[in-house]
Design a protein around this motif. Sequence first.
Motif, PDB file in Angstrom:
ATOM      1  N   ALA A 159       0.945  -1.197  -0.109  1.00  0.00           N
ATOM      2  CA  ALA A 159      -0.002  -0.168  -0.063  1.00  0.00           C
ATOM      3  C   ALA A 159       0.795   1.292   0.098  1.00  0.00           C
ATOM      4  N   MET A 160       2.038   1.220   0.701  1.00  0.00           N
ATOM      5  CA  MET A 160       2.806   2.388   0.775  1.00  0.00           C
ATOM      6  C   MET A 160       3.571   2.567  -0.555  1.00  0.00           C
ATOM      7  N   GLU A 161       3.966   1.592  -1.248  1.00  0.00           N
ATOM      8  CA  GLU A 161       4.532   1.507  -2.637  1.00  0.00           C
ATOM      9  C   GLU A 161       3.603   2.150  -3.284  1.00  0.00           C
ATOM     10  N   TYR A 162       2.339   1.719  -3.352  1.00  0.00           N
ATOM     11  CA  TYR A 162       1.290   2.356  -4.364  1.00  0.00           C
ATOM     12  C   TYR A 162       1.175   3.930  -4.079  1.00  0.00           C
ATOM     13  N   LYS A 163       1.048   4.051  -2.964  1.00  0.00           N
ATOM     14  CA  LYS A 163       0.597   5.623  -2.530  1.00  0.00           C
ATOM     15  C   LYS A 163       1.662   6.419  -3.143  1.00  0.00           C
ATOM     16  N   GLU A 164       2.844   6.087  -3.513  1.00  0.00           N
ATOM     17  CA  GLU A 164       4.103   6.806  -4.380  1.00  0.00           C
ATOM     18  C   GLU A 164       3.269   7.103  -5.821  1.00  0.00           C
ATOM     19  N   LYS A 165       2.236   6.241  -6.217  1.00  0.00           N
ATOM     20  CA  LYS A 165       1.907   6.258  -7.709  1.00  0.00           C
ATOM     21  C   LYS A 165       0.869   7.292  -7.615  1.00  0.00           C
ATOM     22  N   ALA A 166       0.350   7.954  -6.481  1.00  0.00           N
ATOM     23  CA  ALA A 166      -1.054   8.869  -6.567  1.00  0.00           C
ATOM     24  C   ALA A 166      -0.983   9.765  -7.556  1.00  0.00           C
ATOM     25  N   TYR A 167      -1.934  10.059  -8.204  1.00  0.00           N
ATOM     26  CA  TYR A 167      -1.944  11.153  -9.043  1.00  0.00           C
ATOM     27  C   TYR A 167      -2.908  12.410  -8.354  1.00  0.00           C
ATOM     28  N   VAL A 168      -2.281  13.120  -7.652  1.00  0.00           N
ATOM     29  CA  VAL A 168      -2.971  14.090  -6.713  1.00  0.00           C
ATOM     30  C   VAL A 168      -2.631  15.591  -7.114  1.00  0.00           C
ATOM     31  N   PRO A 169      -2.766  16.004  -8.270  1.00  0.00           N
ATOM     32  CA  PRO A 169      -2.525  17.509  -8.484  1.00  0.00           C
ATOM     33  C   PRO A 169      -3.359  18.539  -7.779  1.00  0.00           C
ATOM     34  N   TYR A 170      -4.525  18.051  -7.350  1.00  0.00           N
ATOM     35  CA  TYR A 170      -5.426  18.955  -6.883  1.00  0.00           C
ATOM     36  C   TYR A 170      -5.242  18.984  -5.309  1.00  0.00           C
ATOM     37  N   SER A 171      -5.478  17.831  -4.836  1.00  0.00           N
ATOM     38  CA  SER A 171      -5.401  17.833  -3.165  1.00  0.00           C
ATOM     39  C   SER A 171      -3.874  17.381  -2.895  1.00  0.00           C
ATOM     40  N   ASN A 172      -3.066  17.102  -3.545  1.00  0.00           N
ATOM     41  CA  ASN A 172      -1.655  16.580  -3.001  1.00  0.00           C
ATOM     42  C   ASN A 172      -1.962  15.723  -1.671  1.00  0.00           C
ATOM     43  N   PHE A 173      -2.858  15.141  -1.686  1.00  0.00           N
ATOM     44  CA  PHE A 173      -3.086  14.241  -0.709  1.00  0.00           C
ATOM     45  C   PHE A 173      -3.173  12.653  -1.141  1.00  0.00           C
ATOM     46  N   ARG A 174      -1.826  11.912  -0.768  1.00  0.00           N
ATOM     47  CA  ARG A 174      -1.618  10.663  -1.467  1.00  0.00           C
ATOM     48  C   ARG A 174      -2.325   9.462  -0.959  1.00  0.00           C
ATOM     49  N   VAL A 175      -2.883   8.683  -1.217  1.00  0.00           N
ATOM     50  CA  VAL A 175      -3.371   7.572  -0.499  1.00  0.00           C
ATOM     51  C   VAL A 175      -2.984   6.139  -1.364  1.00  0.00           C
ATOM     52  N   GLY A 176      -2.485   5.199  -0.587  1.00  0.00           N
ATOM     53  CA  GLY A 176      -2.306   3.937  -1.116  1.00  0.00           C
ATOM     54  C   GLY A 176      -3.120   2.875  -0.608  1.00  0.00           C
TER      55      GLY A 176
END
Length: 129
Positions: A8-25
Amino acid sequence: MKDLIKIAMEYKEKAYVPYSNFRVGAAVRFDSGNIYGGCNIENVSFGATNCAERTAIFSGVKEGEKVISEIAIVADSEELIAPCGICRQVIVEFCSKDSKIILAKNEEEYIIKTIEEIMPGAFTKDFLK
Ligand code: THU
């Protein structure tokens, strides 16, 4: 369980979050033993955003998976993340009463919840019978 949190932590790095800048994995282990990861994917039309949990769950379901054994969720937050209502309803669809919902800060700090704890009185497929 720690392996799932790590994914889950690795996938969090892939988050596409240009609007919230809040990454979730998120990472899901289905009853087959197969694991699928996901991240949140935002959209300029905000309602089209897909949460990490749903990205991960749908990745598995599209391969024929149906029953979640465990799902781990991590976020850019000091607090343990609370899955949104839509994701809770999607977890309801593909979980059992024993599915483990792991809300994690990291591999050492996490809590485990059941669906009944996070979504009491949920609308389930039993209502359609
Ligand atoms: N988000 C998730 O990915 N999962 C949740 O359970 C809560 C919210 C995402 C959606 C959006 O990209 C960002 O977090 C801020 O709401």
